[in-house]
Write a protein that holds these residues in place. Structure first.
Motif, PDB file in Angstrom:
ATOM      1  N   SER A  64       0.807  -1.221   0.000  1.00  0.00           N
ATOM      2  CA  SER A  64       0.000   0.000   0.000  1.00  0.00           C
ATOM      3  C   SER A  64       0.840   1.272   0.000  1.00  0.00           C
ATOM      4  CB  SER A  64      -0.932   0.006   1.210  1.00  0.00           C
ATOM      5  OG  SER A  64      -0.169  -0.076   2.408  1.00  0.00           O
ATOM      6  N   ASP A  65       1.945   1.289   0.764  1.00  0.00           N
ATOM      7  CA  ASP A  65       2.690   2.552   0.858  1.00  0.00           C
ATOM      8  C   ASP A  65       3.273   2.976  -0.483  1.00  0.00           C
ATOM      9  OD1 ASP A  65       4.263   0.213   1.545  1.00  0.00           O
ATOM     10  OD2 ASP A  65       5.952   1.532   2.008  1.00  0.00           O
ATOM     11  N   HIS A  66       3.437   2.022  -1.391  1.00  0.00           N
ATOM     12  CA  HIS A  66       4.029   2.341  -2.706  1.00  0.00           C
ATOM     13  C   HIS A  66       2.983   2.717  -3.757  1.00  0.00           C
ATOM     14  CE1 HIS A  66       8.209   0.961  -1.725  1.00  0.00           C
ATOM     15  NE2 HIS A  66       7.508   0.555  -0.682  1.00  0.00           N
ATOM     16  N   ILE A  67       1.709   2.520  -3.418  1.00  0.00           N
ATOM     17  CA  ILE A  67       0.650   2.809  -4.405  1.00  0.00           C
ATOM     18  C   ILE A  67      -0.476   3.657  -3.824  1.00  0.00           C
ATOM     19  CG2 ILE A  67       1.104   0.743  -5.802  1.00  0.00           C
ATOM     20  CD1 ILE A  67      -1.414  -0.508  -4.458  1.00  0.00           C
ATOM     21  N   THR A  68      -0.246   4.242  -2.635  1.00  0.00           N
ATOM     22  CA  THR A  68      -1.315   4.988  -1.961  1.00  0.00           C
ATOM     23  C   THR A  68      -2.009   5.974  -2.891  1.00  0.00           C
ATOM     24  OG1 THR A  68       0.265   5.047  -0.160  1.00  0.00           O
ATOM     25  CG2 THR A  68      -1.803   6.203   0.179  1.00  0.00           C
ATOM     26  N   ASP A  69      -1.230   6.700  -3.680  1.00  0.00           N
ATOM     27  CA  ASP A  69      -1.791   7.794  -4.469  1.00  0.00           C
ATOM     28  C   ASP A  69      -1.989   7.429  -5.934  1.00  0.00           C
ATOM     29  OD1 ASP A  69      -1.902   9.174  -2.143  1.00  0.00           O
ATOM     30  OD2 ASP A  69      -0.670  10.865  -2.781  1.00  0.00           O
ATOM     31  N   LEU A  70      -2.153   6.140  -6.201  1.00  0.00           N
ATOM     32  CA  LEU A  70      -2.430   5.723  -7.574  1.00  0.00           C
ATOM     33  C   LEU A  70      -3.681   6.410  -8.118  1.00  0.00           C
ATOM     34  CD1 LEU A  70      -1.801   3.855  -9.977  1.00  0.00           C
ATOM     35  CD2 LEU A  70      -3.135   2.067  -8.833  1.00  0.00           C
ATOM     36  N   SER A  71      -4.711   6.510  -7.298  1.00  0.00           N
ATOM     37  CA  SER A  71      -5.947   7.136  -7.790  1.00  0.00           C
ATOM     38  C   SER A  71      -5.713   8.608  -8.108  1.00  0.00           C
ATOM     39  CB  SER A  71      -7.095   6.966  -6.786  1.00  0.00           C
ATOM     40  OG  SER A  71      -6.873   7.745  -5.642  1.00  0.00           O
ATOM     41  N   ASP A  72      -4.872   9.275  -7.319  1.00  0.00           N
ATOM     42  CA  ASP A  72      -4.572  10.690  -7.582  1.00  0.00           C
ATOM     43  C   ASP A  72      -3.793  10.837  -8.892  1.00  0.00           C
ATOM     44  OD1 ASP A  72      -4.458  13.425  -7.169  1.00  0.00           O
ATOM     45  OD2 ASP A  72      -2.778  13.329  -5.763  1.00  0.00           O
TER      46      ASP A  72
END
Ligand SMILES: [Zn+2]
Ligand SMILES: [Zn+2]
Length: 276
Positions: A64-72
């Motif tokens: 999760s910490d590496h993809i947290t802002d994928l939606s952004d």
């Protein structure tokens, strides 16, 4: 030259001063975002880069910490691009399912914006490419190779080697020392490695934090990888516990026990220009 900018040097632990794991690599005219942790686009903006400028997003793994802002990244790319330009996302097997689920979560927003803006008629355009290893990119004078790393029980995970004009930068991601990374990093001009301070983490009273010793490299282990591979410069990131400003030399001293070359360490937005 290849320019490496540490956009986020943090970890899963929320830190008011460090964004989540993410590194920007400028090679020729191409801009690669490697992982997209918490606050990545804020830091990219500070580096003068918008979501629309990103050539491709590379994901080392799906923690999760590496993809947290994928939606952004997906949404901001979409609404700030006036000629629809697909965003290539390159990651390990499983990436497509995560991207599809993210797009599903964004479905209300996507419908609102298509309904509101006459010039937005299509949902975000994403091209997901999943790889377990091998060449993943060859365009614009840039070649990128992926190799499996060892972050078990998290798998599959990838390291990336980005080459341009005779210069090579390797991004290890989260991994313990392994043959895949040793081969990938061989002779690179720089190795960007996530690290933890094993000496500090093993003293922490919370078992859940000590668990991370299982699948990350200590500073010394990352430095030993750099030495075995004969890399030029070691760039440390993803500091656990968070690097306290003023204590950089403690971390460098740990690395120096195994690696005699230059070691770069610092805060978000640290830029390292890598050349021959
Ligand atoms: Zn991880
Ligand atoms: Zn991580």
């Amino acid at each position: 030259m290849i320019d490496v900018t540490l956009l986020g040097t943090g970890s899963p632990m929320v830190d008011p001063n460090r964004a989540g794991p993410s590194t920007l690599v400028k090679a020729g005219d191409s801009l690669f975002l490697v992982d997209c942790g918490r606050g990545v686009l804020m830091r990219a903006a500070a580096a003068g880069v918008g979501a629309a400028n990103i050539t491709a997003l590379l994901l080392t793994h799906l923690h999760s910490d590496h993809i947290t802002d994928l939606s952004d990244v997906i949404t901001t790319r979409w609404v700030t691009t006036f000629v629809p330009t697909p965003l290539p996302i390159i990651g390990p097997p499983g990436t497509k399912a995560v991207v599809d689920a993210t797009l599903a979560a964004l479905a209300p927003d996507i419908s609102y914006r298509i309904g509101h803006h006459p010039d937005i008629t299509e949902p975000p355009s994403i091209q997901v490419h999943e790889y377990a290893s091998g060449q993943v990119w060859d365009d614009g004078g840039v070649r990128i190779t992926a190799a499996p790393t060892d972050h078990r029980p998290v798998e599959p995970t990838l390291g990336f080697r980005i080459e341009h004009d005779g210069v090579a930068v390797v991004l290890a991601g989260d991994t313990v020392p392994c043959a895949g990374l040793d081969d990938l990093a061989k002779g690179a001009n720089a190795l960007v490695h996530t690290v933890i301070r094993a000496d500090l983490v093993e003293q922490m009273p919370v078992q859940r934090i000590r668990d991370i010793l299982d699948y990350h490299s200590s500073v010394e282990q990352a430095a030993a990888t750099a030495a075995r591979a004969g890399v030029g410069t070691l760039v440390l990131t993803h500091y656990v516990p968070p690097l306290v400003p003023g204590q950089e030399d403690q971390w460098r001293a740990k690395a120096a026990t195994e690696f005699s070359g230059p070691v770069e360490i610092g805060n978000d937005l640290l830029q390292v220009s890598v050349g021959n």
